[in-house]
Design a protein around this motif. Structure first.
Motif, mmCIF file in Angstrom:
data_model
loop_
_atom_site.group_PDB
_atom_site.id
_atom_site.type_symbol
_atom_site.label_atom_id
_atom_site.label_comp_id
_atom_site.label_asym_id
_atom_site.label_seq_id
_atom_site.Cartn_x
_atom_site.Cartn_y
_atom_site.Cartn_z
ATOM 1 N N THR A 144 4.218 -4.071 11.777
ATOM 2 C CA THR A 144 3.890 -4.350 9.614
ATOM 3 C C THR A 144 2.912 -3.940 9.286
ATOM 4 O O THR A 144 2.508 -3.422 8.562
ATOM 5 C CB THR A 144 4.895 -5.860 8.886
ATOM 6 N N ALA A 145 2.435 -5.088 10.563
ATOM 7 C CA ALA A 145 0.287 -4.906 9.963
ATOM 8 C C ALA A 145 -0.015 -3.183 10.276
ATOM 9 O O ALA A 145 -0.558 -2.703 9.511
ATOM 10 C CB ALA A 145 -0.582 -5.733 10.975
ATOM 11 N N GLN A 146 0.723 -2.456 11.272
ATOM 12 C CA GLN A 146 0.011 -1.053 11.280
ATOM 13 C C GLN A 146 0.829 -0.246 10.685
ATOM 14 O O GLN A 146 -0.523 0.706 10.412
ATOM 15 C CB GLN A 146 0.109 -0.748 12.956
ATOM 16 N N GLY A 147 1.834 -0.820 9.904
ATOM 17 C CA GLY A 147 2.369 0.973 9.425
ATOM 18 C C GLY A 147 1.736 0.083 7.686
ATOM 19 O O GLY A 147 1.472 1.261 6.667
ATOM 20 N N PHE A 148 0.931 -1.221 7.068
ATOM 21 C CA PHE A 148 0.459 -1.069 6.625
ATOM 22 C C PHE A 148 -0.936 -0.300 6.501
ATOM 23 O O PHE A 148 -1.164 -0.248 5.583
ATOM 24 C CB PHE A 148 -0.059 -2.715 6.117
ATOM 25 N N LEU A 151 0.258 3.345 5.829
ATOM 26 C CA LEU A 151 -0.220 3.709 4.303
ATOM 27 C C LEU A 151 -1.058 3.814 3.265
ATOM 28 O O LEU A 151 -1.154 4.733 2.783
ATOM 29 C CB LEU A 151 0.971 1.945 3.702
ATOM 30 N N MET A 152 -1.875 2.464 3.657
ATOM 31 C CA MET A 152 -3.221 2.200 2.647
ATOM 32 C C MET A 152 -3.916 3.709 2.714
ATOM 33 O O MET A 152 -4.541 4.607 1.936
ATOM 34 C CB MET A 152 -4.318 1.324 3.277
ATOM 35 N N GLY A 153 -3.907 3.983 4.245
ATOM 36 C CA GLY A 153 -4.912 5.175 4.197
ATOM 37 C C GLY A 153 -4.263 6.917 3.521
ATOM 38 O O GLY A 153 -5.128 7.396 2.381
ATOM 39 N N ARG A 154 -3.239 6.283 3.561
ATOM 40 C CA ARG A 154 -1.887 7.819 2.576
ATOM 41 C C ARG A 154 -2.673 7.239 1.332
ATOM 42 O O ARG A 154 -2.803 8.080 0.487
ATOM 43 C CB ARG A 154 -0.501 7.130 3.272
ATOM 44 N N ALA A 222 2.466 -10.556 -1.030
ATOM 45 C CA ALA A 222 1.914 -10.726 -1.627
ATOM 46 C C ALA A 222 0.598 -9.662 -0.995
ATOM 47 O O ALA A 222 -0.048 -9.292 -1.922
ATOM 48 C CB ALA A 222 1.579 -12.331 -2.102
ATOM 49 N N PHE A 223 0.236 -10.590 -0.207
ATOM 50 C CA PHE A 223 -1.312 -9.801 0.045
ATOM 51 C C PHE A 223 -1.617 -8.122 0.674
ATOM 52 O O PHE A 223 -2.005 -7.337 -0.128
ATOM 53 C CB PHE A 223 -1.629 -10.420 2.128
ATOM 54 N N ALA A 224 -0.209 -7.618 1.009
ATOM 55 C CA ALA A 224 -0.387 -6.204 0.895
ATOM 56 C C ALA A 224 -0.558 -5.315 -0.036
ATOM 57 O O ALA A 224 -0.821 -5.008 -0.276
ATOM 58 C CB ALA A 224 0.864 -6.161 1.795
ATOM 59 N N MET A 225 0.628 -6.581 -0.827
ATOM 60 C CA MET A 225 0.710 -5.840 -2.781
ATOM 61 C C MET A 225 -0.738 -5.452 -3.589
ATOM 62 O O MET A 225 -0.741 -4.560 -4.050
ATOM 63 C CB MET A 225 1.841 -6.712 -3.749
ATOM 64 N N GLU A 226 -1.330 -7.142 -3.122
ATOM 65 C CA GLU A 226 -2.275 -6.801 -3.858
ATOM 66 C C GLU A 226 -2.963 -6.390 -3.261
ATOM 67 O O GLU A 226 -3.968 -5.123 -4.107
ATOM 68 C CB GLU A 226 -3.566 -8.336 -3.641
ATOM 69 N N GLY A 227 -3.535 -5.478 -1.687
ATOM 70 C CA GLY A 227 -4.397 -4.672 -1.367
ATOM 71 C C GLY A 227 -4.093 -3.216 -2.319
ATOM 72 O O GLY A 227 -4.784 -2.595 -2.643
ATOM 73 N N ILE A 228 -3.063 -3.289 -2.011
ATOM 74 C CA ILE A 228 -2.447 -1.455 -2.285
ATOM 75 C C ILE A 228 -2.644 -1.767 -4.079
ATOM 76 O O ILE A 228 -3.495 -0.457 -4.540
ATOM 77 C CB ILE A 228 -0.677 -1.787 -2.537
ATOM 78 N N THR A 229 -2.033 -2.553 -4.722
ATOM 79 C CA THR A 229 -2.354 -2.777 -6.271
ATOM 80 C C THR A 229 -3.937 -2.608 -6.811
ATOM 81 O O THR A 229 -4.739 -2.082 -8.275
ATOM 82 C CB THR A 229 -1.478 -3.231 -6.983
ATOM 83 N N SER A 230 -4.700 -3.161 -5.830
ATOM 84 C CA SER A 230 -6.234 -3.831 -6.719
ATOM 85 C C SER A 230 -6.571 -2.431 -5.717
ATOM 86 O O SER A 230 -8.424 -2.256 -6.344
ATOM 87 C CB SER A 230 -6.630 -5.166 -6.015
ATOM 88 N N LEU A 231 -6.808 -2.000 -5.079
ATOM 89 C CA LEU A 231 -7.325 -0.739 -4.346
ATOM 90 C C LEU A 231 -6.948 0.694 -4.665
ATOM 91 O O LEU A 231 -7.734 1.259 -4.866
ATOM 92 C CB LEU A 231 -7.870 -0.186 -3.255
ATOM 93 N N SER A 232 -5.715 1.170 -5.321
ATOM 94 C CA SER A 232 -5.489 2.187 -5.472
ATOM 95 C C SER A 232 -4.573 2.131 -6.521
ATOM 96 O O SER A 232 -3.887 2.160 -7.374
ATOM 97 C CB SER A 232 -4.609 2.698 -4.632
ATOM 98 N N ASN A 233 -4.750 3.209 -6.940
ATOM 99 C CA ASN A 233 -3.757 4.189 -8.393
ATOM 100 C C ASN A 233 -2.859 4.946 -8.363
ATOM 101 O O ASN A 233 -1.330 5.482 -8.665
ATOM 102 C CB ASN A 233 -4.822 4.730 -9.861
ATOM 103 N N LYS A 234 -2.433 5.235 -6.771
ATOM 104 C CA LYS A 234 -0.921 6.153 -6.514
ATOM 105 C C LYS A 234 0.058 6.538 -6.706
ATOM 106 O O LYS A 234 0.204 7.265 -7.202
ATOM 107 C CB LYS A 234 -1.929 7.015 -4.836
ATOM 108 N N PRO A 235 0.358 4.907 -6.333
ATOM 109 C CA PRO A 235 2.090 4.883 -7.013
ATOM 110 C C PRO A 235 1.999 5.042 -7.826
ATOM 111 O O PRO A 235 3.233 5.347 -8.951
ATOM 112 C CB PRO A 235 1.644 2.996 -6.702
ATOM 113 N N ILE A 236 0.780 5.080 -8.982
ATOM 114 C CA ILE A 236 1.282 5.711 -10.670
ATOM 115 C C ILE A 236 1.077 6.509 -10.679
ATOM 116 O O ILE A 236 2.399 7.435 -11.405
ATOM 117 C CB ILE A 236 0.163 5.403 -11.764
ATOM 118 N N ARG A 237 0.917 7.761 -9.702
ATOM 119 C CA ARG A 237 0.881 8.756 -9.745
ATOM 120 C C ARG A 237 2.408 9.480 -9.473
ATOM 121 O O ARG A 237 2.162 10.916 -9.793
ATOM 122 C CB ARG A 237 -0.821 9.662 -8.731
#
Ligand code: UDP
Ligand code: MG
Length: 315
Positions: A144-148, A151-154, A222-237
């Protein structure tokens, strides 16, 4: 160069079992470092109790009484790993030359600190500890950690692969980090935004010395979600892109529906229903994505991040 005054900052949440072992280990380590004049003897080990429910604070008090090198900080409630670190860094910044943050469970090899300080001596402001392997982690945690990280890189977030929150920051890098205005924090995604001269030190990741992981699956997600949504707007895109795709499909569908209608292959009402479902669905998703873009902008604005970080100023 004078040996730097180092603050080792350790967030502790229900760590009564691990702390005595960790403290002993760090005491030996800092003794040795001071003896070799790698760090200033006035260096400190700062233990931040993140609103623990067990006897962690009593352990910290005991350590502080026995040795003034141990500093204790008690947070009034469980603010979370990142906030506990932030608290420690805020309280240390004006009294240190550099800090090292490390977990209370000694999963990260403390000997890597020699490497950190060596890089610092050579001029690095940010030194990240990188796990050269995660053999000791469970299969689940590792995957899970490496997948994360992938994903963050993407999503366009710059992160050091396999680096957690074991790092050295010089005073000026720390000051820059603390000038970030965001409340939703994901430190390992923020540190690379600082710039400055950076270095990496590799080490083997071990097992917890005692106690259990304070990151159950719920907190991990929760930590992973925080990481994604606090740094990236790409999901919206992606929503916007999905909407555009649906709308396009809708148009193709419309053509098909019209042809079917002209050829009398349809039951009454089918053509209009099909068209509205596809076209409206697509348009709605697009509209949502568009609104999302603006919400995303507002979100980033509210962070009030510094517009620049000064590295040097010759005058
Ligand atoms: N921690 C904290 N607050 C929390 C959860 C964890 O301060 O709400 C601390 C914990 O005491 C430890 C560090 O964060 O020092 C990392 O936690 P842990 O080692 O349990 O995570 P894992 O290594 O299992 O990911
Ligand atoms: Mg751990």
């Amino acid at each position: 160069m004078k040996a730097p005054k180092l603050f080792i900052i350790i967030p502790c949440y229900n760590e009564q079992e691990a702390l005595p072992i960790t403290a002993k280990r760090l005491k030996e380590l800092t003794d040795d470092m001071a003896f070799r004049e790698i760090i200033d003897p006035a260096s400190r080990i700062m233990l931040v109790d993140d609103g623990s429910k067990d006897d962690t604070w009593r352990v910290i008090e005991g350590l502080h009484m026995s040795d003034s090198r141990f500093e204790g900080v008690k947070l009034a409630h469980n603010a979370g790993h990142m906030n506990a670190l932030w608290a420690g860094m805020t309280l240390a910044v004006d009294r240190c030359d550099c800090i090292i943050s490390i977990d209370a469970d000694l999963q990260d090899d403390v000997n890597a600190m020699y490497g950190f300080l060596e890089e610092y001596r050579k001029g690095a402001d940010v030194v990240s500890g990188v796990r050269s392997s995660r053999k000791k982690d469970t299969w689940f945690k590792r995957t899970t950690a490496q997948g994360f990280y992938r994903l963050m890189g993407r999503l366009g977030v710059e992160m050091v692969y396999n680096h957690a929150d074991y790092r050295l920051l010089s005073q000026r890098a720390l000051k820059a980090l603390l000038s970030f205005g965001e409340v939703n924090m994901f430190l390992r995604g923020m540190v690379p935004m600082l710039g400055f001269k950076t270095a990496e030190v590799y080490y083997e990741r071990g097992e917890r010395v005692a106690g259990e992981s304070k990151y159950p699956l719920k907190k991990m997600v929760a930590f992973a979600m925080e990481g994604i949504t606090s740094l990236s707007n790409k999901p919206i895109r992606y929503v916007l892109a999905l909407g555009a795709l649906c709308a396009l499909l809708g148009l193709a569908m419309a053509v098909y529906v019209v042809i079917a209608f002209i050829n009398h292959h349809t039951v009454a009402g089918w053509a209009s229903l099909m068209m509205s479902v596809w076209l409206l669905g697509g348009l709605q998703l697009m509209a949502l994505g568009l609104i999302g873009e603006y919400v995303g902008k507002i979100y980033m604005e509210t962070k009030r991040r510094p517009k620049f970080i000064l590295e040097e100023h010759l005058k």
